[in-house]
Write an enzyme that holds these catalytic residues in place. Structure first.
Site, PDB file in Angstrom:
ATOM      1  CE1 TYR A 125      12.678  47.823  33.215  1.00 28.06           C
ATOM      2  CE2 TYR A 125      12.243  45.706  32.193  1.00 28.06           C
ATOM      3  CZ  TYR A 125      11.798  46.952  32.589  1.00 28.06           C
ATOM      4  OH  TYR A 125      10.506  47.325  32.360  1.00 28.06           O
ATOM      5  CG  ASP A 204       8.300  55.962  18.811  1.00 25.27           C
ATOM      6  OD1 ASP A 204       9.009  55.242  18.071  1.00 25.27           O
ATOM      7  OD2 ASP A 204       8.374  57.207  18.787  1.00 25.27           O
ATOM      8  CG  ASP A 228       8.475  44.520  30.869  1.00 24.92           C
ATOM      9  OD1 ASP A 228       7.642  43.601  30.882  1.00 24.92           O
ATOM     10  OD2 ASP A 228       8.797  45.163  31.881  1.00 24.92           O
ATOM     11  CG  ASP A 232       2.443  43.207  29.749  1.00 23.35           C
ATOM     12  OD1 ASP A 232       2.955  42.081  29.616  1.00 23.35           O
ATOM     13  OD2 ASP A 232       2.099  43.676  30.857  1.00 23.35           O
TER      14      ASP A 232
END
Ligand code: ATP
Ligand code: MG
Length: 331
Positions: A125, A204, A228, A232
């Site tokens: 990012y 993962d 991020d 969520d």
């Protein structure tokens, strides 16, 4: 950092939509405590953009810059033009996202109670992207030892202060050997210097384990993109984005905001659930060393969520005001 006992100046930016409704609710809760806060309100959002063309006036940026902390409600259409600069103004390097399921409310995994400490300045990012030809685009991933140490130090400190036993460092250093290799090496060095216990997980595999055994995790330190996505995912485990608070923490400033947006579909009706905003205010109390007050507010919200009254999003018919009054009553 300024601490408990001193007067604090708090910038309050309600923004758009239900931000205008849940922000006053959080201020009412803070007003019910004995804390020495001076609130100063700043404008941002679609309304001020319509009037002036600028969704984030310079005066609001100055206000946030001068304050000890900022409470931010929500932004609508121009959210990215508001919240990204504001996070930069407070110098936020850590994004703190608790995901906790509340007793009595539906959750995929009711045993979830964990906190993501996400590196908030670099990784993929860092916005170093190029379209080299019509058919080829690249991105540069930036990781520094300094930023990696900083987020790890914040994460271990947070775990210690909040009595969390398990700290997990998430990474993908087996594939991104240089960048996540450096992140992992720096974070592990911090743990060893502190004599702190920790685990490491490939991001993962962690995604799968979080879905299956969220109770195994307390504090999870992650690079930017992984944090991020995984935060969520954890929001889904506790019943969605609606109740979740967040913090963007810098060296001597911080911004606190609910994870949800401006909810234009219910804005103006007085029925928004103020829990996420009030819990964001509790994170601010915690950050400013009002630990007891932070716990009192969190407990009060938890009790009202368990016993009602509930706002319509949780199947009740209470207004924002009625819910807030019940929280203050609990205090
Ligand atoms: P934005 O563009 O500002 O993100 P959005 O349409 O994506 O707005 P969100 O705020 O992200 O809306 O919310 C998604 C859904 O969740 C909407 O249906 C909204 O009404 C609901 N919702 C979000 N926050 C709350 C809240 N605090 N109380 C009740 N419902 C909420
Ligand atoms: Mg949204």
């Amino acid at each position: 950092a300024r601490t408990r006992g001193m007067s604090h100046q708090i910038a309050v930016i309600p923004g758009d939509g239900i931000g205008q409704e849940v922000t006053p609710a959080a201020i009412d809760v803070l007003d019910a405590l004995e804390v020495d806060f001076e609130f100063r309100e700043g404008e941002a959002g679609d309304r001020v953009a319509e009037e002036t063309g600028d969704p984030l006036p310079e005066a609001t940026i100055e206000l946030a810059r001068e304050s000890d902390a900022t409470l931010f409600g929500a932004a609508g259409e121009r959210a990215a033009d508001i919240i990204l600069p504001l996070r930069e103004v407070v110098g936020s390097y850590a994004n703190v996202r608790p995901a906790k399921a509340y007793p009595g409310l539906e959750a995929v995994k009711p045993e979830t109670d964990l906190v993501f400490i996400r590196e908030n300045t670099q990784g993929v990012y860092a916005q170093i992207e190029s379209q080299l030809t019509d058919d080829l685009a690249t991105l540069t991933r930036v990781v520094t030892r300094e930023a990696s140490r900083k987020i790890a130090e914040y994460g271990f400190e947070y775990a210690e202060e909040h009595g969390y036993d398990n700290v997990t460092i998430a990474h993908k250093a087996n594939v991104m050997q240089e960048t996540d290799g450096l992140f992992l090496e720096a974070a592990e060095a911090v743990a060893e210097e502190r004599g702190a216990d920790y685990d490491t997980e490939l991001m993962d595999a962690l995604a799968m384990k979080l879905v299956m055994y969220p109770e195994d995790y307390d504090v999870i330190i992650t690079p930017n993109l992984a944090g991020d996505v995984l935060s969520d995912l954890a929001a889904g485990l506790v019943g969605g984005l609606g109740l979740l608070p967040s913090a963007n923490v810098g060296d001597d400033n911080a911004l606190f905001e609910p994870v949800h947006g401006s909810a234009p579909d219910i804005a103006g009706q007085g029925v928004a659930n103020p829990s996420a905003m009030i819990l964001s205010a509790a994170m601010m109390l915690d950050h400013l060393d009002y630990d007891d007050e932070a716990t009192r507010v969190t407990d009060a919200v938890e009790t009202v969520l368990a016993e009602g009254p509930h706002t319509p999003d949780l199947g009740g018919d209470a207004s924002t005001e009625a819910f807030t009054a019940a929280v203050i009553e609990q205090l």
